[in-house]
Write an enzyme that holds these catalytic residues in place. Structure first.
Site, PDB file in Angstrom:
ATOM      1  N   GLY A 294       0.813  -1.211   0.000  1.00 16.71           N
ATOM      2  CA  GLY A 294       0.000   0.000   0.000  1.00 16.71           C
ATOM      3  C   GLY A 294       0.844   1.256   0.000  1.00 16.71           C
ATOM      4  CB  SER A 295       0.178   4.572   1.520  1.00 17.03           C
ATOM      5  OG  SER A 295      -1.098   4.694   0.928  1.00 17.03           O
TER       6      SER A 295
END
Length: 620
Positions: A326-327
Site C-alpha cells: 500500500g502507501s
C-alpha cells in the site's frame, strides 16, 4: 638225608596229570616261530602305507588350513581381532551458543535429566514420596499418587528436568527414583527471539529459524576416534589421541539487540490487543550494512515448549508471507519518478479525489480530494490520485524495469530460512494493461514480504543502495575475536544519494505535518510513511473489510541510517489505520532505539512546510 629226599621224590610225582601238563607247557614255550609268508609281509606294508598316507594327508590339511588362516584370511581375521579389541567412540559435542550483539545468551545446550519412578522399589509410601517431590515436578501430590499407582516400574516423571532441580531431588535420597543425564537445547529468553532463533527437536535437529538454516555452523564437528579396551570391555585411556575431547569455544553472535527486541515486542503486543488484530510484526534495520537490530512477530511461541505450540507459528511470516504494501511503497515510487527525471520536488498535482483509468475509477482512502498539492504533500496526504498522475508520466516498460531493479518478483537475500519470493505481474500483462501501473503507483497489484519492504526503504536511508538484511554477525570466541563472517553480496546502487535525500526530507513532512504525527519525538527529525492497504484474497480480489495497517520510519533525517517498520494485520475498529495502529508502535521502538544507539538530537529542527492542501487526511 636220604630218607628225606625219597619223600620229596614221592611227593613230586604223586600227581601224574600235573606232571604231564607241565611237560607240555615246557615244550610249547620252546617252540620256534616260523618265518612270515610273502602274503603276510605284503599286508603289513599295506597297513604301514595307509597309516603313512593318513598322516601325510592330515599334515597337508593342517598346512593348507594354516595357509588359509594366516595368508588368505589373515588380514580379515586380524581386522576382526582389532575390532574386538577396539571401539569407535564419537564424543558428545554441544551445539554452539547463540548470543545477541551484547553477548546475552539466546540458545545454549544444558545438562538435564530424564526422571523415572519405580514404585516397587519405594521404601516409603506413595503419598510420602509424592509430598516430597510434587513441587519440584510441578505436579500436585494427588496426581503423583495416581501416576505411581498406574505401574510398578519405569514411569517417566520428567523428560528434561533442569540440573538444579534434579540435584535437589537427588539430595532427598529417595529409593525408587532414577535420574538419566542428557543434554537439551535451552532458550533463556523463551519466546523473545523465537522467530529468529527457532528450535531443535528431540533428535537435536534444527526445525525452524537459525537452528535450521545454520545447522552446519551450530553443530560442532566431532570425529569418531578408536580406543583400545581391555578384556573386560573397559576403555583404555592411555591409547586415546591427545585432545580428542577438546572443542572450540566459538559461538554464533547475532546482530539482534535483546533490549530493543523486548521494547518492540511490548509495543506490538499492546496495539494488537487494543485493536484485536490477527497478528503483527516489527523490524528494525541498520541501513548502513543491513544488520537487523530487532525482528518481532506476534503471536509467537516458546521454543522450550515447542510441542505445545501451533505449528503455524514456526513460520516467520515477516520473510515467508506476502502482502500488498500500500502507501508505504509510495516514497519508492517518488524516488523512481525523480530518478528518471519525470518529476521535480516542486511539481503540483490536482487531486480531485477520483481518477478514471480505463474502465476503473480510483479513489483516495478518504474518498475526498486534496486540491492542488506538491510532491511532499502527496506523501503527507497519501494521495492515490496524485500518485497515479505521477507514474503516468513514466513509460510502463521503464516503470516495470525499475520495479524489477528494486527486487520485485524475487526473494530477498537473507540468512533467515523459508523466504518467499515477491510477486509481480508478467511484463507483458503489466505493459499492456493501463490499470496495473496505476495500482502499482500506490502499492497495490503486487506483493512482497515485510523484510523486503525494509530492504527497499533502506535504499532511501543509505544513499540509494540495496543491502542484504541479515541477523548473523559471525562466529566469535569467548574473547570477542571474530573468526568467521558469512559472505554477503555487495550492496547494489539503485538510486542516487541526491534523490534519496530529497525523498527522505519529503517523508519528514509526513511526520511533522501529515498522517505520521503519532511518531513525532521532540528534538529529532524523523521521516515516515503510513499505509492502510486492502488485504488481498487468496481467491483473487480483496477481502471485504480486511486491511493491513503499517508505518515505516527513517531516522535521523539529517543523517539517515535506521529503518523501522511496523505491520499490523487485520486490526478491528473504525479508527484502525496506519496512523493510529502502526505509527505509535514505531514511536515506542524509536524511544528505545535512540538511547541504545546513542543517537544525538538533531542540531536544528527544520520545519519544511510546503503550502498545505485545502483538504488533508490523517487516516492512512
Amino acid at each position: 638225608m636220604q630218607k628225606s629226599s625219597s619223600k620229596l621224590k614221592l611227593k613230586k610225582f604223586r600227581n601224574p596229570e600235573l606232571a604231564r601238563r607241565q611237560r607240555v607247557s615246557r615244550r610249547s614255550s620252546t617252540k620256534t616261530i616260523t618265518p612270515n609268508t610273502p602274503e603276510k609281509i605284503s599286508n603289513i606294508k599295506s597297513r604301514l602305507f595307509t597309516v603313512w598316507g593318513i598322516l601325510m594327508a592330515s599334515g597337508l590339511g593342517l598346512a593348507i588350513n594354516l595357509y588359509n588362516l594366516q595368508v588368505v584370511q589373515g588380514p580379515k581375521l586380524a581386522q576382526r581381532a582389532r575390532n574386538q579389541q577396539m571401539v569407535n567412540l564419537r564424543p558428545y559435542m554441544p551445539r554452539r551458543l547463540i548470543v545477541d550483539r551484547n553477548d546475552n545468551v539466546l540458545a545454549i545446550d544444558r545438562p538435564v535429566y530424564t526422571v523415572y519412578a519405580h514404585p516397587k522399589l519405594f521404601d516409603k509410601t506413595n503419598e510420602e514420596i509424592a509430598e516430597k517431590v510434587a513441587v519440584m515436578l510441578d505436579k500436585t501430590p494427588a496426581d503423583l499418587v495416581k501416576i505411581f499407582q498406574s505401574r510398578k516400574s519405569g514411569i517417566t516423571l520428567a523428560s528434561a528436568l533442569a540440573e538444579e532441580i534434579a540435584t535437589r531431588m537427588r539430595a532427598l535420597r529417595l529409593n525408587g527414583l532414577e535420574f538419566i543425564p542428557k543434554y537439551s537445547r535451552y532458550y533463556p529468553q523463551n519466546d523473545l527471539v523465537a522467530d529468529i532463533v527457532g528450535y531443535v527437536n528431540a533428535e537435536r535437529r534444527g526445525q525452524a529459524g537459525l537452528e535450521y538454516s545454520q545447522e552446519n555452523w551450530l553443530e560442532r564437528s566431532a570425529k569418531s576416534v578408536r580406543l583400545s579396551r581391555a578384556g573386560n570391555g573397559a576403555l583404555m585411556p592411555d591409547y586415546a589421541p591427545e585432545g580428542f575431547l577438546n572443542s572450540d569455544d566459538l559461538q554464533m553472535q547475532l546482530t539482534i539487540d535483546s533490549r530493543l527486541q523486548r521494547a518492540a515486542r511490548t509495543a506490538l503486543k499492546e496495539q494488537i490487543e487494543k485493536f484485536q488484530a490477527k497478528r503483527g510484526a516489527v523490524i528494525v534495520m541498520d541501513a548502513s550494512d543491513g544488520s537487523i537490530l530487532a525482528l518481532v512477530s506476534q503471536p509467537s511461541y516458546n521454543p522450550n515448549e515447542y510441542a505445545k505450540a501451533d505449528i503455524s507459528l514456526f513460520k516467520n511470516w515477516t520473510v515467508s508471507d506476502l502482502y500488498e504494501p500500500g502507501s508505504t511503497f509510495k516514497p519508492l515510487n517518488v524516488a523512481i519518478a525523480l530518478e528518471n527525471g519525470v518529476l521535480k520536488p516542486d511539481d503540483i498535482f490536482n487531486d480531485t479525489g477520483a481518477i478514471r483509468v480505463a474502465n476503473f475509477t480510483i479513489r483516495n482512502a478518504s474518498l475526498t480530494g486534496n486540491g492542488r498539492i506538491n510532491v511532499a504533500q502527496v506523501l503527507q496526504t497519501s494521495s492515490n490520485i496524485a500518485m497515479v498522475q505521477m507514474l503516468q508520466r513514466l513509460k510502463p516498460s521503464v516503470y516495470y524495469n525499475w520495479l524489477e531493479r528494486l527486487g520485485l518478483g524475487q526473494a530477498v537475500d537473507t540468512d533467515l530460512p523459508s523466504v518467499a519470493s515477491s510477486r509481480l505481474k508478467s511484463q507483458q500483462v503489466f505493459i499492456n494493461s493501463v490499470i496495473e501501473p496505476a495500482t502499482a503507483s500506490f502499492g497495490q497489484g503486487f506483493s512482497l514480504t515485510p523484510l523486503q519492504l525494509v530492504q527497499m526503504q533502506g535504499a532511501l536511508a543509505n544513499g540509494g543502495k540495496l543491502v542484504t538484511p541479515h541477523v548473523i554477525r559471525g562466529l566469535i570466541d569467548t574473547k570477542g575475536q571474530m573468526h568467521y563472517t558469512p559472505p554477503r553480496p555487495a550492496p547494489r546502487q539503485v538510486f542516487s544519494p541526491d534523490t534519496t535525500q530529497k525523498v527522505v526530507e519529503m517523508m519528514e513532512t509526513v511526520v511533522s505535518e501529515g498522517t505520521g504525527k503519532a511518531a513525532q519525538i521532540p528534538g529529532y527529525r524523523i521521516a515516515g510513511k503510513t499505509g492502510t492497504a486492502q488485504k488481498a484474497s487468496p481467491n483473487g480480489g480483496y477481502i471485504p473489510g480486511a486491511r493491513i495497517t503499517s508505518f515505516v520510519s527513517i531516522l535521523p533525517v539529517e543523517s539517515p541510517r535506521y529503518v523501522i517498520l511496523a505491520v499490523v494485520d487485520e486490526p478491528k475498529g473504525a479508527n484502525a489505520y496506519g496512523s493510529t495502529v502502526a505509527a505509535p508502535i514505531v514511536k515506542s521502538v524509536m524511544d528505545a532505539l535512540i538511547p541504545l544507539e546513542k543517537i544525538p538530537p538533531s542540531q536544528e529542527i527544520e520545519q519544511k512546510s510546503p503550502q498545505k492542501s485545502q483538504q488533508t487526511t490523517v487516516r492512512d
